[in-house]
Enzyme design. Structure first.
Site, mmCIF file in Angstrom:
data_model
loop_
_atom_site.group_PDB
_atom_site.id
_atom_site.type_symbol
_atom_site.label_atom_id
_atom_site.label_comp_id
_atom_site.label_asym_id
_atom_site.label_seq_id
_atom_site.Cartn_x
_atom_site.Cartn_y
_atom_site.Cartn_z
ATOM 1 N N HIS A 262 25.468 12.094 -42.804
ATOM 2 C CA HIS A 262 24.120 12.499 -42.363
ATOM 3 C C HIS A 262 24.203 13.449 -41.166
ATOM 4 C CE1 HIS A 262 19.708 11.049 -42.651
ATOM 5 N NE2 HIS A 262 19.748 12.281 -42.180
ATOM 6 N N GLU B 235 21.819 3.763 -46.076
ATOM 7 C CA GLU B 235 22.739 4.144 -44.999
ATOM 8 C C GLU B 235 22.777 3.061 -43.911
ATOM 9 O OE1 GLU B 235 21.616 7.920 -43.368
ATOM 10 O OE2 GLU B 235 21.572 8.906 -45.312
ATOM 11 N N ARG C 289 16.913 13.298 -49.020
ATOM 12 C CA ARG C 289 16.868 11.857 -48.861
ATOM 13 C C ARG C 289 17.742 11.203 -49.926
ATOM 14 N NH1 ARG C 289 15.560 12.728 -44.601
ATOM 15 N NH2 ARG C 289 13.822 12.000 -43.349
#
Length: 321
Positions: free
Chosen positions: A286, A268, A239
């Site tokens: 990601h 993000e 994370r």
């Protein structure tokens, strides 16, 4: 028999959308722009379930606005830090996730980042794209080999253990930091550390696999970075909120860290501005679970949870709240 209505908040893999459309009155999206909280509430009117994703607005305020028809949130992720779980509980809304199907894919991305950082692959690729390569030289872009290096796995869960298995194939020594020590059969020779100081001081490469939330916010701060050996590599596929971005960039600029590889970021899709010009940092958007096989499996796991509650009246198999 009337099919339950579900809302899909994003575009999902074709096989997932096809199954949803077959078994439900499915409201599909044509784009991936996240709803606002108000838009989500309107779109979910009359829906019994929501198949959502990381980045969707599911804080306490958004959950309070959801229509009374919503009984379950099935998130297309393992992490649930984007969902206000207590608010969902207060509304009697079940929350489920997708464990055990993205371990290999995420570990592969962590291993990719470790290799790219160790061998300076990001810098090399950018050099070629910029037409700046003038030919091979004996000292150009020298990295380090992984054989004999000490990999530190922060969070030795399923993904961490899968990465450790891969890293052994490169001849790496495995160290780990976890809330508790694993049984010997799961350790497979990995060295357990019961303090941050011992762990960080013993390793050459740190790979982070801890969940988000207040308890881990900014875990990798300036103090812990200082504990890492000079020339260490940091990789994060867990994370983004677990890293102090300014401190990490400062350590890259100072040379204390050799490199960093990041697949996740706080806020993000916006990322910390300093990463755009930090030396030897590899950035991925990601991609941890981004394989066809894994994303299908994640979607099917969401639908398994929805099926259990909405079609059979049973407890969802992967309920987290």
């Amino acid at each position: 028999m009337t099919k339950p209505t579900i809302l899909l908040t994003r575009r999902f893999p074709p096989a997932v959308e096809a199954r949803a459309a077959r078994d439900y009155d499915a409201r599909l999206r044509q784009d991936d722009t996240p709803f606002t909280a108000a838009e989500l509430a309107r779109a979910a009117e009359g829906a019994a379930g929501i198949l959502c994703a990381a980045g969707d607005p599911l804080g306490a305020n958004a959950i309070r606005q959801l229509p009374a028809s919503v009984r379950i949130l099935a998130t297309f992720s393992v992490g649930t830090d984007h969902i206000a779980l207590e608010a969902a509980k207060a509304r009697g809304i079940a929350v489920t996730n997708t464990p055990d199907v993205l371990n290999a894919a995420t570990a592969e991305i962590a291993m990719t980042l470790i290799l790219m950082c160790a061998r300076r692959a990001g810098e090399a690729e950018r050099m070629l794209r910029d037409r700046a390569w003038t030919g091979w030289t004996p000292t150009q872009l020298m990295g380090v080999t992984l054989e004999g290096k000490r990999l530190g796995v922060l969070g030795m869960g399923r993904i961490g253990q899968t990465l450790a298995h891969m890293a052994r194939g490169f001849g790496m020594e495995i160290h780990y930091r976890n809330r508790s020590r694993l049984p010997a059969a799961e350790e497979r020779g990995a060295i357990y550390h019961d303090s941050d100081e011992d762990f960080l001081g013993a390793i050459d490469i740190l790979s982070m696999h801890i969940p988000g939330g207040e308890a881990t916010k900014g875990w990798l701060d300036a103090g812990r970075i200082t504990l890492l050996r000079p020339g260490s590599i940091v990789v994060n596929t867990g994370r983004g909120t677990t890293v102090d971005d300014a401190a990490l960039c400062a350590a890259l600029h100072s040379g204390h860290l050799r490199a960093a590889g990041l697949d996740v970021f706080a806020g993000e899709p916006k990322i910390f501005e300093g990463y755009h010009n930090a030396p030897n940092v590899t950035l991925l958007p990601h991609l941890g679970s981004a394989t066809e096989e894994t994303r299908d499996a994640m979607g099917f796991r969401c639908l398994d949870n929805l099926d259990a509650l909405l079609r059979r009246g049973e407890e969802p198999p992967h309920r987290v709240a």
